[in-house]
Scaffold this motif. Structure first.
Motif, PDB file in Angstrom:
ATOM      1  N   LEU A 257       0.809  -1.214   0.000  1.00  0.00           N
ATOM      2  CA  LEU A 257       0.000   0.000   0.000  1.00  0.00           C
ATOM      3  C   LEU A 257       0.845   1.268   0.000  1.00  0.00           C
ATOM      4  O   LEU A 257       0.323   2.361  -0.260  1.00  0.00           O
ATOM      5  CB  LEU A 257      -0.930   0.015   1.216  1.00  0.00           C
ATOM      6  CG  LEU A 257      -1.998  -1.082   1.276  1.00  0.00           C
ATOM      7  CD1 LEU A 257      -2.873  -0.877   2.507  1.00  0.00           C
ATOM      8  CD2 LEU A 257      -2.852  -1.088   0.016  1.00  0.00           C
ATOM      9  N   SER A 258       2.127   1.150   0.277  1.00  0.00           N
ATOM     10  CA  SER A 258       2.980   2.338   0.267  1.00  0.00           C
ATOM     11  C   SER A 258       2.984   3.033  -1.085  1.00  0.00           C
ATOM     12  O   SER A 258       3.286   4.232  -1.177  1.00  0.00           O
ATOM     13  CB  SER A 258       4.419   1.968   0.658  1.00  0.00           C
ATOM     14  OG  SER A 258       4.464   1.475   1.981  1.00  0.00           O
ATOM     15  N   GLU A 259       2.654   2.299  -2.135  1.00  0.00           N
ATOM     16  CA  GLU A 259       2.595   2.911  -3.464  1.00  0.00           C
ATOM     17  C   GLU A 259       1.553   4.025  -3.515  1.00  0.00           C
ATOM     18  O   GLU A 259       1.698   4.984  -4.277  1.00  0.00           O
ATOM     19  CB  GLU A 259       2.272   1.847  -4.517  1.00  0.00           C
ATOM     20  CG  GLU A 259       3.413   0.890  -4.803  1.00  0.00           C
ATOM     21  CD  GLU A 259       4.614   1.597  -5.414  1.00  0.00           C
ATOM     22  OE1 GLU A 259       4.418   2.349  -6.392  1.00  0.00           O
ATOM     23  OE2 GLU A 259       5.727   1.425  -4.891  1.00  0.00           O
ATOM     24  N   TYR A 260       0.509   3.901  -2.693  1.00  0.00           N
ATOM     25  CA  TYR A 260      -0.547   4.917  -2.703  1.00  0.00           C
ATOM     26  C   TYR A 260      -0.148   6.185  -1.945  1.00  0.00           C
ATOM     27  O   TYR A 260      -0.878   7.176  -1.974  1.00  0.00           O
ATOM     28  CB  TYR A 260      -1.835   4.349  -2.110  1.00  0.00           C
ATOM     29  CG  TYR A 260      -2.450   3.266  -2.960  1.00  0.00           C
ATOM     30  CD1 TYR A 260      -3.178   3.578  -4.097  1.00  0.00           C
ATOM     31  CD2 TYR A 260      -2.294   1.924  -2.633  1.00  0.00           C
ATOM     32  CE1 TYR A 260      -3.743   2.590  -4.888  1.00  0.00           C
ATOM     33  CE2 TYR A 260      -2.857   0.920  -3.412  1.00  0.00           C
ATOM     34  CZ  TYR A 260      -3.576   1.264  -4.542  1.00  0.00           C
ATOM     35  OH  TYR A 260      -4.134   0.276  -5.319  1.00  0.00           O
ATOM     36  N   LYS A 261       1.011   6.152  -1.274  1.00  0.00           N
ATOM     37  CA  LYS A 261       1.509   7.349  -0.617  1.00  0.00           C
ATOM     38  C   LYS A 261       2.153   8.312  -1.614  1.00  0.00           C
ATOM     39  O   LYS A 261       2.377   9.481  -1.300  1.00  0.00           O
ATOM     40  CB  LYS A 261       2.512   6.979   0.472  1.00  0.00           C
ATOM     41  CG  LYS A 261       1.901   6.168   1.612  1.00  0.00           C
ATOM     42  CD  LYS A 261       2.945   5.629   2.570  1.00  0.00           C
ATOM     43  CE  LYS A 261       3.608   6.707   3.378  1.00  0.00           C
ATOM     44  NZ  LYS A 261       4.500   6.146   4.422  1.00  0.00           N
ATOM     45  N   LYS A 262       2.449   7.814  -2.796  1.00  0.00           N
ATOM     46  CA  LYS A 262       3.036   8.665  -3.823  1.00  0.00           C
ATOM     47  C   LYS A 262       1.960   9.614  -4.368  1.00  0.00           C
ATOM     48  O   LYS A 262       0.789   9.252  -4.456  1.00  0.00           O
ATOM     49  CB  LYS A 262       3.611   7.818  -4.957  1.00  0.00           C
ATOM     50  CG  LYS A 262       4.752   6.906  -4.523  1.00  0.00           C
ATOM     51  CD  LYS A 262       5.247   6.059  -5.684  1.00  0.00           C
ATOM     52  CE  LYS A 262       6.383   5.136  -5.239  1.00  0.00           C
ATOM     53  NZ  LYS A 262       6.854   4.270  -6.341  1.00  0.00           N
ATOM     54  N   PRO A 263       2.355  10.831  -4.734  1.00  0.00           N
ATOM     55  CA  PRO A 263       1.346  11.791  -5.212  1.00  0.00           C
ATOM     56  C   PRO A 263       0.693  11.342  -6.502  1.00  0.00           C
ATOM     57  O   PRO A 263       1.354  10.835  -7.411  1.00  0.00           O
ATOM     58  CB  PRO A 263       2.147  13.083  -5.407  1.00  0.00           C
ATOM     59  CG  PRO A 263       3.566  12.647  -5.543  1.00  0.00           C
ATOM     60  CD  PRO A 263       3.697  11.416  -4.694  1.00  0.00           C
ATOM     61  N   GLY A 264      -0.611  11.514  -6.562  1.00  0.00           N
ATOM     62  CA  GLY A 264      -1.373  11.209  -7.765  1.00  0.00           C
ATOM     63  C   GLY A 264      -1.588  12.461  -8.589  1.00  0.00           C
ATOM     64  O   GLY A 264      -1.013  13.526  -8.316  1.00  0.00           O
ATOM     65  N   PRO A 265      -2.444  12.390  -9.591  1.00  0.00           N
ATOM     66  CA  PRO A 265      -2.675  13.552 -10.461  1.00  0.00           C
ATOM     67  C   PRO A 265      -3.512  14.624  -9.772  1.00  0.00           C
ATOM     68  O   PRO A 265      -4.308  14.342  -8.880  1.00  0.00           O
ATOM     69  CB  PRO A 265      -3.437  12.942 -11.643  1.00  0.00           C
ATOM     70  CG  PRO A 265      -4.145  11.751 -11.055  1.00  0.00           C
ATOM     71  CD  PRO A 265      -3.216  11.202 -10.016  1.00  0.00           C
ATOM     72  N   ASP A 266      -3.321  15.850 -10.206  1.00  0.00           N
ATOM     73  CA  ASP A 266      -4.175  16.959  -9.782  1.00  0.00           C
ATOM     74  C   ASP A 266      -5.594  16.685 -10.287  1.00  0.00           C
ATOM     75  O   ASP A 266      -5.797  16.308 -11.435  1.00  0.00           O
ATOM     76  CB  ASP A 266      -3.630  18.260 -10.373  1.00  0.00           C
ATOM     77  CG  ASP A 266      -4.378  19.488  -9.885  1.00  0.00           C
ATOM     78  OD1 ASP A 266      -5.366  19.342  -9.151  1.00  0.00           O
ATOM     79  OD2 ASP A 266      -3.960  20.600 -10.253  1.00  0.00           O
ATOM     80  N   GLN A 267      -6.595  16.883  -9.412  1.00  0.00           N
ATOM     81  CA  GLN A 267      -7.969  16.536  -9.777  1.00  0.00           C
ATOM     82  C   GLN A 267      -8.817  17.734 -10.205  1.00  0.00           C
ATOM     83  O   GLN A 267      -9.965  17.556 -10.593  1.00  0.00           O
ATOM     84  CB  GLN A 267      -8.641  15.828  -8.594  1.00  0.00           C
ATOM     85  CG  GLN A 267      -7.961  14.517  -8.217  1.00  0.00           C
ATOM     86  CD  GLN A 267      -8.715  13.766  -7.141  1.00  0.00           C
ATOM     87  OE1 GLN A 267      -9.829  14.119  -6.776  1.00  0.00           O
ATOM     88  NE2 GLN A 267      -8.107  12.705  -6.621  1.00  0.00           N
ATOM     89  N   TRP A 268      -8.257  18.945 -10.143  1.00  0.00           N
ATOM     90  CA  TRP A 268      -9.084  20.116 -10.392  1.00  0.00           C
ATOM     91  C   TRP A 268      -8.393  21.063 -11.375  1.00  0.00           C
ATOM     92  O   TRP A 268      -7.191  21.296 -11.296  1.00  0.00           O
ATOM     93  CB  TRP A 268      -9.370  20.866  -9.080  1.00  0.00           C
ATOM     94  CG  TRP A 268      -9.702  19.962  -7.935  1.00  0.00           C
ATOM     95  CD1 TRP A 268      -8.936  19.697  -6.847  1.00  0.00           C
ATOM     96  CD2 TRP A 268     -10.889  19.175  -7.784  1.00  0.00           C
ATOM     97  NE1 TRP A 268      -9.560  18.809  -6.014  1.00  0.00           N
ATOM     98  CE2 TRP A 268     -10.769  18.464  -6.562  1.00  0.00           C
ATOM     99  CE3 TRP A 268     -12.041  18.997  -8.545  1.00  0.00           C
ATOM    100  CZ2 TRP A 268     -11.748  17.606  -6.093  1.00  0.00           C
ATOM    101  CZ3 TRP A 268     -13.017  18.131  -8.070  1.00  0.00           C
ATOM    102  CH2 TRP A 268     -12.873  17.454  -6.870  1.00  0.00           C
ATOM    103  N   GLU A 269      -9.165  21.640 -12.271  1.00  0.00           N
ATOM    104  CA  GLU A 269      -8.628  22.605 -13.217  1.00  0.00           C
ATOM    105  C   GLU A 269      -8.568  23.989 -12.577  1.00  0.00           C
ATOM    106  O   GLU A 269      -9.305  24.293 -11.643  1.00  0.00           O
ATOM    107  CB  GLU A 269      -9.494  22.667 -14.480  1.00  0.00           C
ATOM    108  CG  GLU A 269     -10.919  23.155 -14.218  1.00  0.00           C
ATOM    109  CD  GLU A 269     -11.765  23.210 -15.468  1.00  0.00           C
ATOM    110  OE1 GLU A 269     -11.540  24.133 -16.268  1.00  0.00           O
ATOM    111  OE2 GLU A 269     -12.634  22.330 -15.626  1.00  0.00           O
ATOM    112  N   THR A 270      -7.665  24.827 -13.072  1.00  0.00           N
ATOM    113  CA  THR A 270      -7.546  26.199 -12.596  1.00  0.00           C
ATOM    114  C   THR A 270      -8.639  27.060 -13.232  1.00  0.00           C
ATOM    115  O   THR A 270      -8.890  26.967 -14.435  1.00  0.00           O
ATOM    116  CB  THR A 270      -6.168  26.773 -12.936  1.00  0.00           C
ATOM    117  OG1 THR A 270      -5.161  25.992 -12.266  1.00  0.00           O
ATOM    118  CG2 THR A 270      -6.046  28.220 -12.481  1.00  0.00           C
TER     119      THR A 270
END
Length: 765
Positions: A257-270
């Motif tokens: 599960l440590s893999e899920y500690k890595k940052p994922g994609p930004d979910q919101w547009e500016t």
């Protein structure tokens, strides 16, 4: 709140029935969306480290009262399983709740919530049980049309025997364990004709049992780090377990599960908005509007509560609806602003503080330190900086403010329930006063040491700290608070609200406020602020500003110190804002930025607002000091006054009154006579003479009744005023005038001056 796309989770107190506090099943719950199209929800309790409930159907349902704030949201679906309000893990297998009160986290040596990570649609919880580190990933899937919730764990090596409470079972439940190969098993829970299947993957030599109507999993000692997964099926009316056996047989090896500690994609547009600059020609101060992205793709209900800044000038603002936004494009001449949704799902956040470019946000549950691990403008890790707060049952017990002192200590306050008690019947169940209600907290810079430093607060919606460590706060009218007020905090002292005195004996006095603000002037003040900007008029420095939520305006409080006591004069600034105001800060550009929102009992036009107040350099057409002197009041201005107009007594109207200290809610607009106790109307104030100072900038109103020493305003105990305590709460004097400067500029103001002490110093021309 219901149309809003909240993000992958929401933190809240959650109840099955919003009208009964007994139906609250979690006080600090993180409801996580699971499965395709978020058709399932699992709620994690950060106090007790348990899964409180899981359901399918919809997400949460908020209610209309006070725009979603008065009643707790409810599950909008069918509940599949739950656990009772006791710890979710145990080191001795007994699951006893060790807390003195049924609120707040369990002791750290037993378990501690560390935070959560966001990676795409996945929410990963991190916590400890004893000395054991745990990562937990909630999940959901349909297996042969069976809705199955999952809990996947990473567990560090431990010589402790850990026991996990999985779910509630009926009184007469029986279990049957079927061991499979490759560390897999499934458990049948049977009551009559009803059956539930629970799958287990990844643990050898685990023990299953039923205790206190709960299914318990006892883990063996783990000599090395490992992971395991629980798959919790629905209740069915048959004995079919084949679907779970087949699922386990085909299941892949569990991943780290440590893999899920890595940052994922930004979910919101500016998003972009166009700011509106105020005019520099309409007075000493002007207001710029930093336009909110109110019409946004996620229907985010933006109700701003606070603002702070990064070192590069970007603003960070928090919305009471749970969001944190970053605002870029702030410069002297405002044009296009960029808004980016930085974090979501927080529990009614009311304060934000940026320390070394790290964002700290306070909600009803905890202070969260937000980490953007890959610097893309999206928070990936929501760290629990401190969660010792008790979140109890009542909607009115907000957690408010977040400030720091010069040493880096954090300060915040906890409001009190409404109503605080039922007369003659003791505390109401949904309004229980806990040790954390109505107090001011101090938290060490590392988040480890929390202490209470002041009591007797009611609804402290606004606080500030200056460079010398002086703390001020505003409180709202209510029981034991006859009208709204602004206080200077005295550490270790009681500040007036009897239900949160937290002492054995009933107090007979309290620390008196800097100002009382009559209800007709401000029904709901917010943050008082020290004026610290070098860009603002020097004459106003170290005085105070007061934001008003109720009146959607900004006032100045001209303070003086007499014999160590702060007392002040309150007057409006002629400025317009789009919503009620909440919190403000001076930025390094010298301007004041104010976040605001509108809900009940506010005259604000918009749901939320973000404004900037600038000093234009125009003449300051307000008093710069209102000083109490022996035998009168001095009004001082920055401009020369017209001598004839300024010394004409017909141009001044003065009245005085005081307030009772009583359990009734406010004074219902009544002003209590000092000269004729029992009458509810102000007394006229006789001005013997008016003198102009030698420099032509001050007028002295001679009032012989203002004699040196403490002002005595006790009016005894009045009939019809419940639980009244005889005390001198200070003199309030309204001063209205219609005068002009030597250049013919009209000066028409109403000032409300609070006086506790009169100095021996006399007015000198």
């Amino acid at each position: 709140m219901n149309p809003m796309i909240h993000g992958p989770f929401v933190t809240s107190t959650i109840a099955y029935d919003p009208l009964t506090s007994s139906s609250i099943f979690v006080n600090k719950g993180i409801a996580v969306k699971l499965g395709k199209d978020s058709q399932a929800v699992m709620t994690f309790d950060t106090d007790l480290l348990r899964v409180a409930s899981a359901w399918t159907g919809g997400f949460l349902h908020w209610y209309l009262e006070r725009d979603g704030l008065e009643n707790w949201p409810s599950p909008n679906g069918y509940t599949h399983f739950e656990t009772s309000k006791t710890p979710g893990w145990s080191l001795d297998g007994k699951f006893k709740d060790p807390r003195t009160w049924p609120y707040g986290p369990i002791p750290k040596n037993l378990g501690h919530y560390k935070g959560l990570y966001i990676n795409g649609d996945n929410v990963l919880f991190s916590y400890t049980i004893g000395d054991t580190d745990v990562l937990e990933l909630p999940g959901f899937e349909q297996i042969d049309d069976h809705p199955v919730f999952s809990r996947t764990f990473n567990v560090s090596p431990t010589n402790e025997t850990l026991s996990l409470r999985v779910l509630q079972v009926p009184e007469n439940a029986e279990i049957e364990v079927v061991e499979m190969s490759n560390s897999k098993a499934h458990i049948t829970i049977k009551v009559g004709e009803n059956t539930r299947i629970v799958g287990l993957q990844g643990v050898i030599d685990a023990n299953w049992r039923i205790q206190n109507r709960h299914l318990i999993l006892d883990l063996p000692e783990l000599n090395q780090a490992g992971n395991f997964k629980l798959s919790i099926g629905p209740i069915t009316a048959d004995n079919a377990s084949n679907y779970m056996a087949s699922h386990l047989d085909q299941a892949k090896d569990l991943s780290d599960l440590s893999e899920y500690k890595k940052p994922g994609p930004d979910q919101w547009e500016t998003l972009q908005t166009e700011a509106v600059m105020g005019s520099n020609d309409e007075g000493a101060f002007t207001v710029d509007q930093l336009t909110l992205p109110a019409d946004n793709p996620w229907k985010s209900f933006i109700r701003l509560m606070d603002v702070d800044f990064f070192s590069d000038g970007r603003a960070v603002v928090v919305s009471l609806s749970g969001d944190v936004w970053l605002v870029d494009g702030i410069k002297e001449e405002l044009e296009t602003l960029q808004w980016h949704r930085f974090a979501t799902g927080l529990f009614q956040p009311s304060g934000v503080k940026v320390v070394d470019d790290q964002v700290y946000v306070i909600g009803r549950d905890q202070i969260t330190r937000l980490h953007d691990l890959n610097k893309d403008g999206f928070a990936d890790y929501y760290e629990n900086f401190n969660n010792e707060l008790m979140a109890s049952t009542n909607f009115h017990a907000f957690t408010l403010n977040l400030e720091t002192d010069a040493e880096g200590n954090f300060y915040f306050a906890k409001s009190t329930p409404w109503p605080p008690y039922i007369s003659g019947q003791g505390p109401a169940r949904n309004a229980e006063i806990t040790p954390h209600h109505g107090v001011l907290f101090k938290l060490s810079p590392n988040g480890e040491n929390l202490e209470i430093i002041a009591t007797g607060l009611r609804n402290p919606n606004g606080m500030d700290i200056n460079a010398d460590g002086e703390i001020i706060y505003a409180d709202n009218e209510g029981n034991w608070v006859p009208t709204s007020k602004v206080h200077r905090i005295k550490k270790g002292a009681f500040h007036g609200f009897i239900p949160s005195a937290h002492q054995s004996d009933k107090p007979d006095s309290f620390e008196l406020p800097i100002v009382w603000t009559p209800h007709y002037i401000d029904n709901s003040p917010a943050k008082p602020m020290f004026i610290t900007s070098a860009q603002w008029p020097e004459e106003l420095k170290d005085n105070l500003l007061l934001a008003s939520y109720g009146r959607a305006n900004l006032s100045v409080i001209l303070k003086e110190e007499v014999d160590g006591v702060w007392q002040g004069a309150h007057l409006y600034l002629p400025l317009m804002f789009k919503s009620g105001l909440e919190r403000g800060r001076f930025q390094k550009d010298g301007h004041l930025y104010i976040a605001g929102m509108t809900s009940w009992q506010s005259i604000g036009e918009d749901w939320g607002s973000f404004h900037r107040v600038r000093y234009t350099g125009q003449p300051l057409d307000i008093p710069i000091a209102v000083n109490t002197k022996a035998g009168g009041i001095e009004l001082r201005f920055s401009q020369n006054l017209d001598p004839e107009v300024a010394t004409n007594s017909e141009n001044f109207q003065l009245q005085k009154w005081t307030y009772p200290w009583t359990s009734q809610y406010g004074t219902r607009g009544r002003l209590y006579s000092v000269d004729n106790p029992g009458e509810t109307k102000p007394d006229p104030v006789k001005v013997e003479s008016i003198r102009l100072s030698a420099d032509g900038k001050s007028v002295f109103l001679e009032i012989p009744d203002l004699k040196p020493g403490a002002v005595a305003t006790s009016i005894g105990k009045l009939d019809g005023v419940p639980d009244m305590i005889e005390a001198s709460l200070g003199l309030v004097m309204s001063i209205s005038y219609q005068i002009s400067t030597a250049d013919g500029v009209e000066l028409n103001h109403m000032i409300h001056k609070t006086i506790h002490r009169v100095p021996t110093e006399q007015f000198t021309k």
